[in-house]
Write a protein that holds these residues in place. Structure first.
Motif, short mmCIF file in Angstrom:
data_model
loop_
_atom_site.label_atom_id
_atom_site.label_comp_id
_atom_site.label_asym_id
_atom_site.label_seq_id
_atom_site.Cartn_x
_atom_site.Cartn_y
_atom_site.Cartn_z
N ARG A 131 4.25 77.81 24.90
CA ARG A 131 3.78 77.40 26.09
C ARG A 131 2.42 76.97 25.88
O ARG A 131 1.48 77.64 25.65
CB ARG A 131 4.10 78.64 27.03
CG ARG A 131 3.85 78.31 28.51
CD ARG A 131 4.06 79.00 29.36
NE ARG A 131 3.91 78.75 30.69
CZ ARG A 131 3.66 79.60 31.86
NH1 ARG A 131 3.77 81.02 31.87
NH2 ARG A 131 3.53 79.19 32.94
N GLU A 132 2.27 75.82 26.25
CA GLU A 132 0.67 75.15 26.26
C GLU A 132 0.15 74.58 27.59
O GLU A 132 1.08 74.15 28.34
CB GLU A 132 0.66 74.08 25.34
CG GLU A 132 1.11 74.45 24.02
CD GLU A 132 1.07 73.39 23.13
OE1 GLU A 132 0.27 72.18 23.18
OE2 GLU A 132 1.54 73.21 21.97
N ARG A 133 -0.98 75.14 27.83
CA ARG A 133 -1.66 74.51 28.93
C ARG A 133 -3.04 73.98 28.57
O ARG A 133 -3.21 74.40 27.46
CB ARG A 133 -1.78 75.64 30.11
CG ARG A 133 -0.82 76.26 30.64
CD ARG A 133 -0.05 75.57 31.46
NE ARG A 133 0.81 76.25 32.40
CZ ARG A 133 2.15 75.77 32.63
NH1 ARG A 133 2.27 74.62 31.86
NH2 ARG A 133 2.96 76.26 33.19
N TRP A 134 -3.56 73.18 29.42
CA TRP A 134 -4.96 72.55 28.78
C TRP A 134 -6.21 73.70 28.43
O TRP A 134 -6.79 73.33 27.61
CB TRP A 134 -5.35 71.69 29.98
CG TRP A 134 -5.76 72.26 31.24
CD1 TRP A 134 -5.06 72.54 32.31
CD2 TRP A 134 -7.24 72.62 31.22
NE1 TRP A 134 -5.95 73.08 33.25
CE2 TRP A 134 -7.19 73.10 32.70
CE3 TRP A 134 -8.39 72.53 30.56
CZ2 TRP A 134 -8.39 73.55 33.30
CZ3 TRP A 134 -9.75 72.97 31.43
CH2 TRP A 134 -9.40 73.51 32.51
N LYS A 137 -2.91 78.46 24.84
CA LYS A 137 -1.41 78.40 24.20
C LYS A 137 -0.97 79.53 23.84
O LYS A 137 -1.64 80.75 23.44
CB LYS A 137 -1.66 77.57 22.97
CG LYS A 137 -2.41 76.12 23.00
CD LYS A 137 -2.17 75.36 21.68
CE LYS A 137 -2.84 74.06 21.98
NZ LYS A 137 -2.99 73.34 20.81
#
Length: 150
Positions: A131-134, A137
């Protein structure tokens, strides 16, 4: 000018052959370009459901999951509440076992990459959750071991 029909010519048989040919091509016969949604896919593990214990890699079991294979699609019922739906899976024969791979996606929780092996009535699998967000991770690996649901 066309030649007259032979007395042995059977128009009904010719029409039937033409209809069978068109029907076979429309149903996904070899060499046909049928839409994937029009022809259900049958794969090596279809119809099998497994009940498994699972846990984070290196840790003891902390969850139960039901893993199902239907119509060429893989589903982890334990991941469904997080938005992970079913997904196509690939399967290959490896001796007396079947190896599989699938990637499930959630609009809110990322991607899970699944790899496993089924032998007789047993399943062993791993999943890697990304799951990655800016700004951060998550990458976690889980294991699954179970038996075919009777």
């Amino acid at each position: 000018m066309s030649a007259p029909l032979s007395p042995n010519f059977n128009l009904s048989a010719a029409v039937a052959i033409a209809l069978i040919s068109v029907t076979a091509v429309g149903a996904g016969a070899v060499g046909a370009a049928a839409s994937p949604s029009a022809v259900p896919t049958i794969s090596l593990l279809d119809g099998k459901t497994f009940v498994a214990q699972s846990g984070e890699k290196g840790k003891q079991a902390s969850n139960k999951d039901t893993i199902a294979f239907r119509y060429g699609r893989f589903l982890s019922e334990g991941c469904s509440p997080y938005g992970f739906g079913d997904a196509p899976y690939q399967a290959t024969v490896d001796g007396a076992a079947v190896r599989f791979h699938a990637e499930t996606h959630s609009p809110t929780h990322g991607t899970m990459i699944w790899d496993g092996i089924v032998k007789d009535d047993a399943i062993e699998a791993t999943s890697i959750w990304n799951r990655e967000r800016w700004y951060w991770k998550i990458k976690r690996e889980y294991w699954y071991r179970g038996q075919r649901k009777k």
